[in-house]
Design a protein around this motif. Structure first.
Motif, PDB file in Angstrom:
ATOM      1  N   ARG A   1     -46.683  21.036 -20.991  1.00 16.79           N
ATOM      2  CA  ARG A   1     -46.809  20.581 -22.375  1.00 16.79           C
ATOM      3  C   ARG A   1     -48.064  21.198 -22.992  1.00 16.79           C
ATOM      4  NH1 ARG A   1     -46.881  15.786 -21.235  1.00 16.79           N
ATOM      5  NH2 ARG A   1     -44.677  15.343 -21.604  1.00 16.79           N
TER       6      ARG A   1
ATOM      7  N   TRP B   1     -47.316  18.181 -27.896  1.00 24.79           N
ATOM      8  CA  TRP B   1     -47.927  16.852 -27.967  1.00 24.79           C
ATOM      9  C   TRP B   1     -47.871  16.326 -29.396  1.00 24.79           C
ATOM     10  CZ3 TRP B   1     -51.627  14.193 -30.532  1.00 24.79           C
ATOM     11  CH2 TRP B   1     -52.118  13.017 -29.951  1.00 24.79           C
TER      12      TRP B   1
ATOM     13  N   GLN C   1     -44.173  15.440 -30.384  1.00 23.95           N
ATOM     14  CA  GLN C   1     -43.748  14.197 -29.742  1.00 23.95           C
ATOM     15  C   GLN C   1     -44.438  12.980 -30.358  1.00 23.95           C
ATOM     16  OE1 GLN C   1     -44.408  15.788 -25.569  1.00 23.95           O
ATOM     17  NE2 GLN C   1     -42.618  14.487 -25.231  1.00 23.95           N
TER      18      GLN C   1
ATOM     19  N   ALA D   1     -41.898  10.364 -31.737  1.00 24.40           N
ATOM     20  CA  ALA D   1     -41.720   9.180 -30.879  1.00 24.40           C
ATOM     21  C   ALA D   1     -42.774   8.102 -31.074  1.00 24.40           C
ATOM     22  CB  ALA D   1     -41.693   9.608 -29.410  1.00 24.40           C
ATOM     23  N   ARG D   2     -43.947   8.481 -31.599  1.00 24.03           N
ATOM     24  CA  ARG D   2     -45.036   7.500 -31.673  1.00 24.03           C
ATOM     25  C   ARG D   2     -45.507   7.225 -33.091  1.00 24.03           C
ATOM     26  NH1 ARG D   2     -45.967  10.440 -26.921  1.00 24.03           N
ATOM     27  NH2 ARG D   2     -47.398  11.940 -27.865  1.00 24.03           N
TER      28      ARG D   2
ATOM     29  N   LEU E   1     -35.159  17.048 -27.468  1.00 24.31           N
ATOM     30  CA  LEU E   1     -36.087  15.933 -27.282  1.00 24.31           C
ATOM     31  C   LEU E   1     -36.256  15.620 -25.796  1.00 24.31           C
ATOM     32  CD1 LEU E   1     -34.911  13.558 -30.166  1.00 24.31           C
ATOM     33  CD2 LEU E   1     -36.925  15.062 -30.140  1.00 24.31           C
ATOM     34  N   GLU E   2     -35.165  15.712 -25.023  1.00 25.27           N
ATOM     35  CA  GLU E   2     -35.258  15.501 -23.579  1.00 25.27           C
ATOM     36  C   GLU E   2     -36.119  16.579 -22.929  1.00 25.27           C
ATOM     37  OE1 GLU E   2     -31.274  15.389 -22.164  1.00 25.27           O
ATOM     38  OE2 GLU E   2     -30.773  13.510 -23.197  1.00 25.27           O
TER      39      GLU E   2
ATOM     40  N   ASP F   1     -39.713  15.696 -23.607  1.00 21.88           N
ATOM     41  CA  ASP F   1     -40.129  14.535 -22.816  1.00 21.88           C
ATOM     42  C   ASP F   1     -40.406  14.900 -21.357  1.00 21.88           C
ATOM     43  OD1 ASP F   1     -39.996  12.819 -24.959  1.00 21.88           O
ATOM     44  OD2 ASP F   1     -37.981  12.075 -24.495  1.00 21.88           O
TER      45      ASP F   1
END
Length: 239
Positions: free
Chosen positions: A64, A69, A72, A76-77, A108-109, A112
């Motif tokens: 990553r 980062w 995501q 997601a956050r 997205l997977e 992750d």
């Protein structure tokens, strides 16, 4: 079995496609990617498509980067997207059709499943930087994802492993290579190259953002290695 480490791609899909064609990896070969697959360059979506397909052809170790980062964190956050957009995220959103909601589930997977670092008996792979005095899994995210290499390079890692990083662009287009530290970010999106190093032979393959291949002559590789060894010996003497 061949093993390669590959620097920051930043949406340069043509460069990645040409590099994969040149390397022609088989099932037993291992390709280690140092992160920053997306942002800034023209086709982040295609880069991720290629990496997902590549996982069925060879062993892929994908780290990553700070740009993954940021994506995501937005997706997601719920992080405000202003910093990401200023850092090249607009190009990524465009490649996905204008909205983060259009990012496919398998992409997205992929994001992750990215790793913060990777280690072997001889090597450490991490996106940005390292603390020479502690294990890489003990260092904070600032070093792992964000810190650039300082002018005075960090000391060799306490484990004795050689460290491979990306993240700090080398405007010269040349891999920054020392006996204890290698930086593979050779500024592909900015007019340099996407670089791959054979971890056994230390040969370098480079491709520009248009997909044109450049091979670093073996003689130049040997000259660089001799220069690195001299630099390291001098550092030991000065220390």
């Amino acid at each position: 079995m061949s093993r390669y480490v590959i620097g920051d791609i930043h949406g340069c899909a043509k460069a990645l496609r040409s590099m994969i064609e040149e390397l022609s990896p088989t099932q037993n070969d291992e390709l280690i990617f140092l992160g920053d697959y997306i942002d800034r360059g023209p086709d982040s979506r295609d880069v991720v498509d290629q990496l997902i397909e590549l996982q069925s052809k060879c062993q892929v170790v994908a780290l990553r980067g700070n740009h993954e980062w940021m994506l995501q964190s937005v997706v997601a956050r719920g992080l405000d997207d202003a910093m990401w957009l200023r850092s090249g995220g607009k190009a990524t959103i465009t490649s996905y059709g204008g909205s983060i909601q259009k990012i496919p589930g398998d992409h997205l997977e992929f994001f992750d499943a990215l790793l913060p670092h990777h280690q072997t008996e001889r090597e450490i792979f991490v996106h940005a930087m390292y603390n020479p005095t502690c294990e890489v899994h003990e260092q904070d995210d600032e070093l792992t994802y964000w810190a650039h290499l300082p002018t005075q390079l960090p000391a060799p890692h306490c484990t004795g492993r050689r460290v491979f990083v990306g993240h700090t662009p080398q405007p010269s287009g040349e891999v920054l290579r020392h006996t204890h530290l290698v930086c593979m970010d050779t500024y592909c999106f900015g007019g340099g190259y996407l670089s791959a190093m054979d971890l056994e032979m230390e040969t370098i393959l480079q491709v520009d953002r248009h997909g044109h291949v450049r091979r670093v002559p073996v003689e130049r590789v040997m000259m660089l290695l001799r220069g690195c060894a001299s630099w390291f010996r001098k550092g030991e003497a000065d220390g």
